[in-house]
Design a protein around this motif. Sequence first.
Motif, PDB file in Angstrom:
ATOM      1  N   ARG A  54       0.844  -1.111   0.094  1.00 56.02           N
ATOM      2  CA  ARG A  54       0.000  -0.069  -0.032  1.00 56.02           C
ATOM      3  C   ARG A  54       0.836   1.160  -0.072  1.00 56.02           C
ATOM      4  O   ARG A  54       0.576   2.379  -0.726  1.00 56.02           O
ATOM      5  N   TRP A  55       1.894   1.338   0.763  1.00 55.86           N
ATOM      6  CA  TRP A  55       2.803   2.502   0.762  1.00 55.86           C
ATOM      7  C   TRP A  55       3.506   2.683  -0.338  1.00 55.86           C
ATOM      8  O   TRP A  55       3.762   3.912  -0.486  1.00 55.86           O
ATOM      9  N   ASP A 128      -2.288   9.988   5.894  1.00 48.45           N
ATOM     10  CA  ASP A 128      -3.061   8.698   6.563  1.00 48.45           C
ATOM     11  C   ASP A 128      -2.724   8.688   7.796  1.00 48.45           C
ATOM     12  O   ASP A 128      -3.667   8.241   8.514  1.00 48.45           O
ATOM     13  N   ARG A 129      -1.688   8.973   8.338  1.00 51.04           N
ATOM     14  CA  ARG A 129      -1.358   8.996   9.785  1.00 51.04           C
ATOM     15  C   ARG A 129      -1.182  10.244  10.298  1.00 51.04           C
ATOM     16  O   ARG A 129      -0.389  10.993  10.128  1.00 51.04           O
ATOM     17  N   ASN A 145     -10.760   6.603  10.181  1.00 55.20           N
ATOM     18  CA  ASN A 145     -10.047   5.516  10.944  1.00 55.20           C
ATOM     19  C   ASN A 145     -10.798   4.566  11.898  1.00 55.20           C
ATOM     20  O   ASN A 145     -10.697   3.524  11.988  1.00 55.20           O
ATOM     21  N   ASP A 189       1.298   4.429  16.359  1.00 55.88           N
ATOM     22  CA  ASP A 189       0.675   5.179  15.162  1.00 55.88           C
ATOM     23  C   ASP A 189      -0.769   5.662  15.578  1.00 55.88           C
ATOM     24  O   ASP A 189      -1.756   4.812  16.281  1.00 55.88           O
ATOM     25  N   ASN A 191      -3.466   5.987  14.409  1.00 54.18           N
ATOM     26  CA  ASN A 191      -4.742   5.413  13.507  1.00 54.18           C
ATOM     27  C   ASN A 191      -4.856   4.145  14.508  1.00 54.18           C
ATOM     28  O   ASN A 191      -6.256   3.596  14.599  1.00 54.18           O
ATOM     29  N   TRP A 229       3.241  -2.981  13.177  1.00 56.89           N
ATOM     30  CA  TRP A 229       2.135  -3.678  12.427  1.00 56.89           C
ATOM     31  C   TRP A 229       2.868  -4.757  11.846  1.00 56.89           C
ATOM     32  O   TRP A 229       2.659  -5.258  10.590  1.00 56.89           O
ATOM     33  N   PHE A 260      -4.902  -5.267   9.815  1.00 56.13           N
ATOM     34  CA  PHE A 260      -4.011  -5.132   8.532  1.00 56.13           C
ATOM     35  C   PHE A 260      -3.472  -6.399   7.968  1.00 56.13           C
ATOM     36  O   PHE A 260      -3.386  -7.286   8.735  1.00 56.13           O
ATOM     37  N   GLN A 290      -7.026  -5.048   6.349  1.00 50.97           N
ATOM     38  CA  GLN A 290      -7.043  -4.014   5.866  1.00 50.97           C
ATOM     39  C   GLN A 290      -5.937  -3.504   4.885  1.00 50.97           C
ATOM     40  O   GLN A 290      -4.881  -4.153   5.138  1.00 50.97           O
ATOM     41  N   ASP A 291      -6.278  -2.906   3.712  1.00 50.30           N
ATOM     42  CA  ASP A 291      -5.130  -2.374   2.763  1.00 50.30           C
ATOM     43  C   ASP A 291      -5.656  -3.085   1.494  1.00 50.30           C
ATOM     44  O   ASP A 291      -4.661  -2.488   0.346  1.00 50.30           O
ATOM     45  N   LYS A 311      -8.913   0.660   1.152  1.00 45.47           N
ATOM     46  CA  LYS A 311      -8.584   2.107   1.250  1.00 45.47           C
ATOM     47  C   LYS A 311      -8.083   2.505   0.141  1.00 45.47           C
ATOM     48  O   LYS A 311      -6.942   2.235  -0.266  1.00 45.47           O
TER      49      LYS A 311
HETATM   50  C1  BGC Z   1      -2.627   2.650   7.943  1.00 46.40           C
HETATM   51  C2  BGC Z   1      -3.320   1.284   7.615  1.00 46.40           C
HETATM   52  C3  BGC Z   1      -1.946   0.396   7.439  1.00 46.40           C
HETATM   53  C4  BGC Z   1      -1.274   0.255   8.470  1.00 46.40           C
HETATM   54  C5  BGC Z   1       0.009  -0.538   8.471  1.00 46.40           C
HETATM   55  C6  BGC Z   1      -1.969   2.543   9.251  1.00 46.40           C
HETATM   56  O1  BGC Z   1      -1.481   3.556   9.719  1.00 46.40           O
HETATM   57  O2  BGC Z   1      -3.949   3.432   7.882  1.00 46.40           O
HETATM   58  O3  BGC Z   1      -3.875   1.715   6.207  1.00 46.40           O
HETATM   59  O4  BGC Z   1      -2.624  -0.825   7.211  1.00 46.40           O
HETATM   60  O5  BGC Z   1      -0.798   1.608   8.965  1.00 46.40           O
HETATM   61  O6  BGC Z   1       0.905  -0.040   7.321  1.00 46.40           O
END
Ligand code: BGC
Length: 382
Positions: A54-55, A128-129, A145, A189, A191, A229, A260, A290-291, A311
Amino acid sequence: MKMRMVTVAMAGLLALSMAACSGPGAGGGDSGTDSGGPGDTTIGVAMPTQTSTRWIADGNAVKEGLEKAGYKVDLQYAADEIPTQTQQIDQMITKGVKLLIIASIDGTALTSQLQAAADKGIKVIAYDRLIRDSPNVDFYVSFDNYKVGVAQATSLLHGLGLVEKDGKPVATPPTGTQNVELFGGSSDDNNAPINFSGSWDTLKPFIDKGNIAVKSGQTEFAQAATLRWDQATAQTRMENLLSSTYGGNGEGLAGVLSPFDGISRGIITALQGVGMGPTIAEGLPIVTGQDAEIASVKLINDGVQYSTIFKDTRTLAGQAVTTALSYLKGEEPKANDTKTYNNGVKIVPSYLLEINTINKEDIKPELIDSGYWTQAQVDAGQ
Ligand code: BGC
């Protein structure tokens, strides 16, 4: 007369220095230190890690959007190392970026970087964060979130036959109590605890009614959290839970809340490692995610992982670019939430985007038809 000569000389110097700044080619040099057209301006984009697809997608999409608008982009990944990220941001500021877009690793570790940015008039968009404990976060773009957590828990309950896909309780739920375990994201994080509380608030009524139970008793975020994570950390915790609470073979475990996809894969490896499954049809517990990471989308397609929360990083990147362009034009960006995200110092104006739950039947319409992944990628899992 003397005065006029000085003015002319200064104008000449200015012209010279501007020429020096513009460097080779139409786009100007690499310094990014002048404020001519977009081509002379560099935007710093700091992303946490490349271990998650995702990143990578986020970074590429933000870069592409800014470059399309004519800006240069300094995109850096920090391998989930906090000192690497702080150093990268320090360097971006020193090099003279005009704006920063940051997806932080530790949301509390960037206070001095953000102060340095503010001192130079560099706007900061938290990507995002949320970045915490600093007055110098100008804007936040993210998904909701809390709703992500609600959607994950709803999906777990759906997989257990307790609610419809939209969260409405079913008329006749299965009798008896189904055991679940809970995983949270990284405690540094911002989130992660929001995400967890969305899930907890959704699961709690079903715990109270006796439809589900967390047999290990580990219901606090601090007990469920997974630093960085990290997949391997999650796998180890799941293995420990299996031996401490489920007889070493997973007996009686019906579902696992995972925040995640990377964590989900660690959990699934642990479950399969004690002989469960290997698919849901063959008794693997319901595992969320998630993702919409490609490796997990394949697992969903294969009937192994139950769901993920999509997302759309293209939309998030687009929103970050729109916000950045507003600042670069000297305008105030548009927020759709000015109440929710308090970073410990102030409420940060935010733009929050919508999410989608993906089960097997949603892969084609949501992910393939929209061009997020191809069928070939889903089949290959990469
Ligand atoms: C994001 C998630 C992601 C997680 C791990 C979180 O900050 O909102 O989308 O799964 O980081 O990378």
